[in-house]
Enzyme design. Structure first.
Site, mmCIF file in Angstrom:
data_model
loop_
_atom_site.group_PDB
_atom_site.id
_atom_site.type_symbol
_atom_site.label_atom_id
_atom_site.label_comp_id
_atom_site.label_asym_id
_atom_site.label_seq_id
_atom_site.Cartn_x
_atom_site.Cartn_y
_atom_site.Cartn_z
ATOM 1 C CB CYS A 203 19.568 -18.962 -26.056
ATOM 2 S SG CYS A 203 18.765 -18.708 -27.656
ATOM 3 C CB THR A 204 18.609 -23.961 -25.840
ATOM 4 O OG1 THR A 204 18.845 -23.764 -24.442
ATOM 5 C CG2 THR A 204 18.582 -25.448 -26.152
#
Length: 309
Positions: A203-204
């Site tokens: 994810c980020t």
């Protein structure tokens, strides 16, 4: 001209009094002229803030003095601009224009999967999550699985629209509009064929894939890994010369960032199909959908998502 700094951070740890932490964090940020969003729960803190370099450094130093947050890991990036005047008469620091305001709230979850009862957290972090991999360890695992004739699966832990402009090569991208959709997706059986394969969630900045890996492990996925520090930390290490392709969606007015001028452009404008990494909000004020729209169409058209068109 001074360039603002933006930090993305989180830490899973038991917090005895989230409301007291909220008041302390709000006052600290206001005194330093910082803007952004902070979420606090009984399981930890999650935030993204922007402001002058010295102010951000002071914020991190003070926050890490609180024992549960001492291991807080921040990922840094450059913002776009600072306001010409101080944010208020109470601070000498100028605010970042990348965030409209400061928001500090207490929630049941610091990342909203809609499953607070499933998450178990102790002083070491999430209990039962996937094995953490640094970017270099990720590359080593890719080489190992290829040598063994196995298939390593990248599993995107973000909303589907984020993957439209950037993702790991060959990644599985679940059809989710919000993080809360992941539990439904996992329980649908759609990914049961991956349960015996090595799966790397990403994810980020690392927080969503950390929770997602624990949800997957609890549902019978046998070999679950998580990319420590997320795409941001991977980009710091490899830029566009590794397994990542495209641009990274970010939750502020920058919209997206690229790790180098050579970043691939994966997105296609939903209006004219031109290649682009730009996103914009659906024109319906009640809708939170993000749409891939090139700058030309953004200027010349009012764009609605399919649900509101």
């Amino acid at each position: 001209m001074a360039i603002p700094k933006i930090i993305l951070y989180y830490v899973f740890t038991p917090v005895a009094d989230p409301q007291a932490v909220r008041l302390w964090q709000r006052d600290l940020c206001e005194s330093l002229g910082l803007r952004g969003r902070i979420l606090i729960s009984a399981d930890g803190i999650n935030g993204t803030l922007g402001g002058e370099l010295d102010a951000v450094k002071r914020y991190l130093r003070k926050t890490r003095e609180f024992a549960p947050f001492r291991d807080l890991d921040a990922k840094w990036s450059e913002g776009t601009a600072l306001e010409e005047e101080p944010a208020s008469v109470h601070t000498v620091y100028r605010a970042s224009t990348d965030f409209p305001r400061l928001s500090v709230k207490v929630r049941d979850e610091i990342v909203s999967f809609g499953a607070p009862g499933e998450l178990k957290v102790d002083a070491s972090g999430v209990v039962g999550g996937g094995t953490r991999l640094s970017p270099r360890e990720l590359h080593a695992l890719v080489e190992q699985t290829e040598a063994e004739g196995d298939e390593l699966v990248f599993f995107d832990g973000r909303n589907a629209f984020e993957a439209e402009i950037g993702r790991f090569r060959g990644a599985v991208v679940p059809d989710v509009a919000t993080t809360r959709d992941f539990v439904r997706e996992l329980d649908s059986g759609r990914y049961d064929h991956l349960k015996s394969k090595p799966v790397v969630t990403y994810c980020t900045g690392g927080i969503r894939c950390e929770v997602l890996s624990s949800l997957m492990a609890a549902r019978g996925f046998e070999r679950v890994f998580q990319l420590e520090g997320g795409i941001v930390r991977y980009g710091e290490e490899y830029g566009d010369k590794g397994l990542w392709e495209g641009s990274l969606y970010v939750f502020d007015r920058r919209g997206s960032i690229a790790f180098s001028p050579d970043a691939a452009v994966l997105g296609h404008c939903m209006v004219c199909d031109a290649s682009t990494s730009s996103l914009q909000n659906c024109a319906d004020a009640s809708c939170r959908a993000q749409l891939v729209v090139c700058p030309d169409c953004n200027l010349s058209s009012t764009i609605f998502c399919p649900e509101h068109s």
